[in-house]
Enzyme design. Structure first.
Site, PDB file in Angstrom:
ATOM      1  N   SER A 414      47.985  26.575  -2.964  1.00 11.18           N
ATOM      2  CA  SER A 414      48.651  25.225  -3.300  1.00 11.18           C
ATOM      3  C   SER A 414      49.385  25.324  -4.765  1.00 11.18           C
ATOM      4  CB  SER A 414      47.523  24.219  -3.518  1.00 11.18           C
ATOM      5  OG  SER A 414      46.370  24.524  -4.412  1.00 11.18           O
ATOM      6  N   ASP A 528      39.479  31.713  -3.876  1.00 14.28           N
ATOM      7  CA  ASP A 528      38.229  33.021  -3.779  1.00 14.28           C
ATOM      8  C   ASP A 528      37.344  32.710  -4.861  1.00 14.28           C
ATOM      9  OD1 ASP A 528      39.493  34.718  -1.625  1.00 14.28           O
ATOM     10  OD2 ASP A 528      40.911  33.892  -2.760  1.00 14.28           O
ATOM     11  N   HIS A 669      45.884  21.635 -10.638  1.00 15.19           N
ATOM     12  CA  HIS A 669      47.162  22.123 -10.040  1.00 15.19           C
ATOM     13  C   HIS A 669      48.113  21.991 -11.141  1.00 15.19           C
ATOM     14  CE1 HIS A 669      45.192  21.181  -6.241  1.00 15.19           C
ATOM     15  NE2 HIS A 669      45.793  22.154  -5.771  1.00 15.19           N
TER      16      HIS A 669
END
Length: 1492
Positions: A414, A528, A669
């Site tokens: 993203s 991850d 983000h």
């Protein structure tokens, strides 16, 4: 809260005080009085003489006169349509038909509330319109407002209450938003407006009301009858908040937005303006992705809960009641699988809690005081003058100018997709928008003057650039173009992105795939790391790097003319600063949900330490991969690591606070402001030479774009940077030494048994290529470099760098004595001065060892740095690998006797010549696991070199006699060294000893997650070891040196996380036999309990019958030509050699007790291996773990008796089609064991798993075999007695799975409870019905067919250690299936049962390992026993009983008598066991019990 002390039946209250009035019926009706589970409820009756409260904030339960309910939990029709499997899970069971919908859940909840309130106010009445058809809209959703109106109308018209003066408790169940045909945002908006309308109506129309708001989208848990409750929970909640195809980001954001809207509604305080009305949210506002049925551990809420057996849904009512008595802000989660205790009002708090009396004015109000940056341009000026391309299109990537690039693409998550990049402040929902045109690496909105991205920078050099993304949308939209990043992606998803990118480039007519130069930027890893704590194995650094390698390999293979930017993962823990700064408004629920592993742990916790470790290893792994040169084999392709984010920190404001303006509204983000900076940073990295690349630490600093120049006009690569890659990222192989006591002895020790690590002054080593260091530092696939001896990296003697970067034994010892000398450094042969006291010779064998000793002694005596007589020395000897590799060529020359003789000669020389020495004699390594590297064709190992490296070990395949020979040789080598050391030969001097270090006795091959061996632990030849392994070896050796004799590790796993041990205050010395108080008791390395459960069979030679018998009653073991088996996971050998959850599901069919035939009887005891002693040509057996080698093992994991007929048909089909057997003529032995899964599930479905059905399925199976299968002897093994397994669940530890999840009907019941007794009765019924059916004579009419019950499982008792705890060596790691040892003992028991007459078979067995327990056929009775040849039948069976035939009931009586006799023996033994002491190894031979 006061705790409750006695029990009352809720049903009593429901039957005497609970009434319901519905809008359709104003008559007084008695409410349903279905019995609910009793639970503690002993509240003192509140005085009813006092007047009712005038304020809702002092409202007591005794004031309530009416209880009402409005609403539903959701649109169940919609959820069923989208998830048919959920529909099945919602189907009611026959015993619980009334609870088939959410409406029943609400009714059960309100019955419970009514019953609890009636304890204080007996005259309370119940009003409800739930389920009334008039309140359902055309869209099939509930119209809450109509329900509210009907409720109010009912209460106004009721003769049982004073509407204006009586207090009312109204619970509003707000249903899920309906999403069938409207947008998500519209759905949520309409849902909230509907709720507000209902609350407005109640506020205006209903006096004296306490309104509970139960919001179903926020209900955290719901119990539904499904095999995976977490799965059902997730479906229910996702359907409620988010559509079924939601991503995790979408799900989290929509949940937050819904809660935010609910907060805003209640924060308005519009329902708190009157003193007689309030609305209280009784659902805790928090994350929904919490562990199922989490138990709260605070002082105000009981953690002891009684299982709900009959009315599960009543638990919601008790939870709601308890929440009404909990202050706002302390509401608890709802539990649907367990019944919580109901609480009582206290003297301090006798009333229901509201915002006001909870001292809680409202929800926290967001602070909007933060300055909002004015809209401004995020453009950049390009200062570069020379923007021209090369004169001709370059053929080399090392001559690539920015203007030469014609195509740009990107892979990632993203952060590359651009989620939230253009979102306005506080517009959290807009984070779902992917602003791909603003993406730092590939976005192409507008131009460089307004939008700074890598694309727009490159367009200043080449305006015709293709591939960039624009606007908004997912990766599938046309404007995404070559931005194939996927929101939520992890490293494992990058290979598929790479394939899609290639397809797009190949099919685009505007792109010349072969000729155009391409720039691809790859950035991944955040997701991850955010999930690493949940599954460290899955998100391991090794797997991360492997996934990146797969993606880069695809690009390298498929794409010509490409420059790949490999951007390493940022320092992710900096995100915690933004999360922890309370002055900044962030949706922390979203942040925690998106990245729990980063934000949930406490500061300085072990979890954060592990996260930092993973973060660092991710970065190092990428560097190591790229620096291997793997992608520098083509002139038109390279991968360059761009490390600018590796040391990034949180941007700050001038006041020193985290600057959230760089982040999207979710504070997770990147905002466009950050995208602009990151674009500048990656551009500058691309122009910086390797070795000089900057690492962006301060995102808020001004970043000026760099320019190509005449001296260096190219994008920088390793070649045009004149950069040489290091062999490895050094720190990755370093270690920490945490020991505190590192001082030497006060006086130099005179005894080797008082030698501290800091006393050691000289280190030396003898051996072969594994000590010389061949290939340790070689790059992957560089076979030529295998001749290089990296002696400075050698595990036992290398001294390169320091412990921080290189883990070796000398570097460990240098932490204790910085003046240590003798170690080797650098590379070179034995003759190089840097080899020093590393006298290992690459090709050395044991016979070369004495010469090495002589040379070593000479060096030590003549070196001025060494005081030969007074310096303490540690000498490590490791030899034998090359002897074993040549063993098969001359077994006499390389015999264990000769091997031991050579080692003895060398040790004798050291003993005679070297004073003050401790000699580490490292046991010979088990080489057999290394074969897998050369037998697995999927690995890039040079299989053609196997013969050259180790011809007697590496090429040998399974099943060959040579493999057994080598295995015996390894054991003999190991045993010979132990005997040599244990002889005491080298303990005659106080200043000298030899210590055997046995950690390499057995090794575990490193494996990746996909099961393939991890070749990163090996040098390019896949035989020698890489630095990764040498680091592990040195740690294991050091730990062995500190361990006392008798407690030393005897196995080595390459992948173990080895922590360096420390000397202790009580044991500060290197371990020797004397300071270990050891008497040199033999360890017998040839006996490997965990690996060898073979048996001896010394029966006189038995040949097959001269003529193949026509009668099964004359069948000898040597006559059997085909073997087969039917059953479940006990026959497929699931978990037999498992070491953890990762391989627990592996079916080790080759080890199966009844059908496996891995290796030989001497090493693996199985029924086929026994029979092969009589007939070596036996066929049908299983080997290995693959179905292709399963033979006639048709058993299936998880099978129940109902699956057995299908297995029988499959077996017959396979046998008929097999070219290897003569279907009609060959004698076949078929073993059947089934029933454990039936017993484990019978309490859940008594009809499906009934005794009758079990017997019927077995009969159907045997009927098929009887009808179709010629010449067959069928072993019907009785289902085991499962009750003993509870003892493991109760007392044992280390089981990787809960027994309750494996066998709920036996392991979920408590001792001596009726349920347990019932299950034990059913278990016995299974056994009895099986025996009766088989002994009925049904299968005795064919002369070539027999079925024989083998009852060794009938009576089972758990084997115990000396401490009285279960001996888990018989079990797999789940403590339910059998280990290899268990399978071996089952095989022995079955074989012996087969040689015992019917009626006299043991229904018990001694499961204690003895290699000579196998029985032999006798000369008097060489046949396998059947009922007939046991004397249980006449010689002929006639259909018409003429008096000469033994009736079938006599068989049953005789067989049962034998079983009862065995049971009686077991009962007596059990009584003795209980009265004396737990069963131990010493008494095991005396007791006749089946033990697992």
């Amino acid at each position: 809260m006061e705790k409750l002390a006695s029990s009352l039946w809720l049903a009593f209250f429901l039957g005497t005080a609970a009434h319901v009035l519905t809008p359709k019926n104003d008559m007084k009706e008695q409410m349903e009085t279905e019995p609910l589970r009793s639970f503690h409820f002993s509240c003192k009756m509140q005085s009813s003489s006092r007047s009712a409260s005038s304020s809702v904030h002092t409202l007591r339960p005794s004031d309530i006169k009416a209880v009402a309910a409005i609403g539903d939990l959701g649109n169940i029709e919609d959820s069923k349509a989208k998830h048919p499997d959920l529909l099945q899970s919602l189907t009611p069971s026959p015993s619980n038909l009334s609870y088939s919908t959410e409406r029943d859940l609400i009714q059960a909840n309100m019955k419970t509330i009514l019953a609890l309130v009636s304890r204080f106010s007996p005259s309370v009445r119940y009003y409800s319109s739930v389920g009334n058809s008039s309140a359902v809209s055309r869209s099939r959703t509930l119209d809450l407002l109509n329900q509210a109106k009907e409720i109010v109308k009912s209460m106004k018209e009721s003769q049982w209450m004073d509407y204006h003066n009586d207090w009312k408790l109204i619970t509003v169940f707000h249903p899920c938003p309906f999403q069938a045909s409207i947008s998500q945002a519209t759905s949520h908006l309409n849902s909230m407006k509907q709720l507000e309308g209902v609350l407005d109506f109640l506020y205006e129309e209903v006096p004296k009301a306490f309104v509970n708001l139960v919001d179903s989208p926020l209900l955290t848990f719901l119990h539904l009858p499904h095999s995976d409750q977490n799965y059902v929970r997730d479906i229910f909640l996702k359907l409620c908040i988010c559509s079924s195809d939601c991503s995790r980001l979408e799900d989290v954001v929509w949940r937050w937005s819904y809660q935010d809207a609910l907060e805003n509604l209640l924060t308005s305080r519009k329902y708190d303006l009157k003193d007689d009305f309030t609305v209280v949210l009784q659902t805790p506002l928090q994350e929904v992705n919490m562990p199922f049925a989490t138990t709260r551990q605070d002082n105000n809420y009981s953690t002891k809960k009684t299982p709900v057996l009959e009315k599960k849904f009543a638990a919601l009512g008790v939870g709601l009641w308890n929440n009404m008595l909990q202050p706002v802000g302390q509401k608890q989660l709802y539990y649907f699988t367990e019944m919580p205790k109901a609480w009582c009002p206290t003297q301090e708090n006798p009333y229901f809690f509201t915002f006001k009396n909870s001292n809680c004015s409202s929800f926290p109000v967001k602070s909007l005081t933060e300055p909002i940056s004015q809209q401004r341009s995020f453009g950049t000026n390009i200062p570069c003058i020379d923007r021209s391309p090369s004169n001709t299109v370059p053929v080399s990537v090392h001559n690539l100018r920015p203007a030469d690039i014609k195509v740009i693409g990107a892979l990632g998550d993203s952060l590359t997709a651009g989620n939230g990049a253009g979102s306005s402040p506080y517009n959290v929902i807009d984070v779902l928008t992917q602003y791909r045109g603003l993406s730092w690496s590939v976005g192409g909105n507008e131009n460089i003057s307004t939008v700074t991205t890598l694309t727009n920078i490159l367009r200043e050099f080449n305006p015709s650039l293709l591939g960039f993304s624009t606007g908004k949308g997912t990766e599938n939209t046309p404007n995404a173009y070559l931005n194939q990043a996927v929101a939520g992606a992890r490293a494992q998803d990058i290979p598929s992105q790479a394939k899609r990118l290639i397809d797009l480039m190949k099919t685009d007519s505007k792109i010349n795939f072969q000729e155009d130069w391409k720039l691809v930027t790859l950035f991944i890893g955040g997701n991850d790391l955010c999930g690493q704590c949940d599954d460290p194995a899955h998100y391991s650094p090794e797997n991360f790097t492997s996934n990146i390698q797969t993606a880069l390999d695809i690009l390298h293979k498929e794409v010509p003319r490409v420059f790949v930017n490999m951007v390493t993962i940022l320092h992710i823990t900096t995100l915690r600063k933004l999360y922890q700064e309370n002055s900044i408004t962030c949706p922390r629920l979203i942040m925690r949900s998106l990245c729990p592993c980063v934000l949930n742990p406490g500061d300085n916790s072990s979890e954060i330490e592990m996260l930092e470790f993973f973060n660092r290893r991710y970065q190092e792994g990428i560097h190591r991969l790229i620096e291997s040169g793997r992608y520098d084999t083509r002139e038109d392709f390279t991968v360059v690591v761009q490390p600018f984010l590796e040391e990034s920190r949180m941007p700050t404001t001038p006041e020193g606070l985290p600057d959230s303006s760089y982040f999207a509204p979710d504070c997770f983000h990147f905002h466009q402001k950050a995208h602009s900076q990151v674009a500048r940073a990656v551009w500058n990295n691309m122009l910086e030479p390797l070795g000089e690349k900057s690492k962006l630490q301060a995102l808020e600093t001004v970043i000026t774009l760099k320019c190509p120049n005449q001296v260096q006009p190219y994008l920088m690569t390793y070649r045009n940077s004149n950069y040489t890659y290091p062999n490895e990222t050094a720190s990755i192989y370093g270690s920490q030494m945490l020991c505190e006591g590192r001082v030497p002895s006060i006086n130099p020790p005179t005894s080797v048994h008082s030698l501290k690590p800091a006393d050691v002054q000289i280190i030396a080593a003898l051996g072969d290529s594994l000590t010389a260091g061949n290939g340790i530092g070689s790059k992957p696939n560089d076979l030529v470099d295998m001749t290089t001896q990296y002696r400075g990296l050698s595990w036992s003697i290398g001294g390169d760098a320091s412990l921080k970067s290189v883990t070796t034994l000398p570097n460990i010892l240098c932490e204790f004595n910085a003046n240590l000398t003798g170690y080797s450094t650098g590379t070179g042969s034995l003759s190089e001065p840097t080899a020093f006291l590393n006298q290992a010779l690459p090709s050395a064998q044991a016979e070369d060892l004495p010469d090495q000793v002589k040379h070593l002694v000479k060096l030590m005596k003549n070196d001025s740095r060494i005081n030969f007589d007074t310096d303490w020395k540690v000498i490590t000897v490791f030899i034998g690998v090359h002897d074993l590799c040549n063993y098969c060529k001359d077994i006499n020359h390389y015999s264990a006797v000769n091997f031991s003789s050579h080692v003895q000669e060398a040790l004798d020389l050291l003993h005679a010549e070297v004073p003050k020495a401790l000699v580490n004699l490292v046991e010979v390594m088990d080489l057999l696991p290394l074969r897998q590297l050369f037998l697995d064709s999927r690995l890039p190992c040079p299989t053609h070199l196997a013969e050259d490296h180790c011809s007697c070990v590496l090429p040998i395949r399974e099943g060959l006699s040579e493999l057994v020979m080598i295995k015996e040789a390894i054991q003999a080598y190991q045993s010979s060294l132990q005997k040599l050391v244990e002889s005491g030969r080298y303990d005659t001097q106080e200043d000298f000893t030899v210590v055997l270090q046995p950690f390499l006795r057995s090794i575990v091959l490193p494996r990746l997650q996909d099961g393939h061996p991890d070749i990163s632990f090996f040098a390019p030849d896949c035989f020698h070891l890489s630095q990764k392994s040498h680091s592990q070896l040195s740690g294991a050796l050091w730990n062995n040196m500190l361990q006392p004799l008798g407690e030393k590790s005897v196995s080595f796993s390459f992948m173990d996380n080895i922590t360096l041990s420390c000397p202790t205050l009580h044991q500060p010395f290197l371990g020797t036999y004397k300071n270990s108080n050891d008497t040199h008791s033999p360890l017998e390395p040839s006996k490997k309990p965990s690996q060898n459960w073979g048996s001896d069979l010394s029966c006189p030679g038995q040949t097959a019958s001269k003529k193949s018998p026509t009668s099964v009653h004359m069948l000898q073991p040597s006559d059997i030509q085909v073997i087969a088996a039917l059953g479940d996971s006990l026959t497929t050998a699931v978990g037999a050699k498992a070491t953890g959850l990762n391989d627990l599901k592996t079916a080790w069919r080759g080890l199966s007790w009844s059908i496996g035939s891995d290796e030989t009887l001497e090493t693996r005891t199985t029924l086929p291996n026994i029979l092969k002693k009589f007939n070596p040509n036996l066929s049908g057996f299983s080997t290995g773990t693959q179905k292709e080698t399963a033979g006639f093992n048709v058993a299936e994991g998880g099978a129940t008796a109902q699956n057995l007929p299908a297995q029988a048909r499959e077996l017959i089909k396979q046998m008929k089609s097999s070219p290897d057997i003569n279907y009609k003529e060959d004698w076949k032995l078929v073993t059947i064991l089934i029933g454990a899964n039936d017993l484990c599930q019978c309490c859940l479905d008594k009809e499906t798993f009934s005794v009758e059905k079990y017997a019927k399925h077995l009969q159907d199976t045997l009927d098929i075999l009887y009808k179709e299968l010629p010449r067959a002897f069928v072993n019907m093994v009785e289902v085991m007695e499962l009750a003993g397994l509870r003892q493991i669940e109760r007392e044992a530890s280390g089981c990787v799975l809960s027994g309750e999840s494996l066998c709920p009907c036996f392991l979920n019941t408590q001792e001596n409870f009726p349920e347990q007794q019932e299950m034990e009765r059913i278990n016995r019924d299974f056994q009895d019905r099986n025996a009766m059916m088989i002994n009925s004579g049904r299968y005795t009419k064919r002369e070539d067919f027999a079925v024989v019950v083998q009852p060794f499982f009938r009576n089972t008792i758990m084997p115990l250690h000396n401490d009285g705890k279960p001996d888990l060596s018989f079990f797999a790691v789940d403590c339910f299936h059998f280990s290899e040892r268990g399978h071996a003992e089952m095989a022995v028991a079955l074989w012996n049962n087969m040689l015992e007459p019917v009626g006299h078979k043991q229904s018990y067995n001694n499961f204690t390992y003895e290699s000579s327990k196998l029985k032999c056929p006798t000369s008097e009775h060489p046949f396998l026993f059947t009922s007939k040849n046991s004397g249980m039948q006449s010689s002929e069976i006639n259909e018409e009983n003429n008096g000469d035939t033994v009736p079938y009931w006599a068989v049953i009586v005789a067989a049962t008598a034998g079983i009862l006799a065995g049971s009686l023996i077991v009962w007596v033994l059990m009584a003795q066991k209980g009265s004396k002491r737990p069963w131990t190894g010493d008494t095991a031979t005396e007791e006749k019990v089946t033990a697992f």
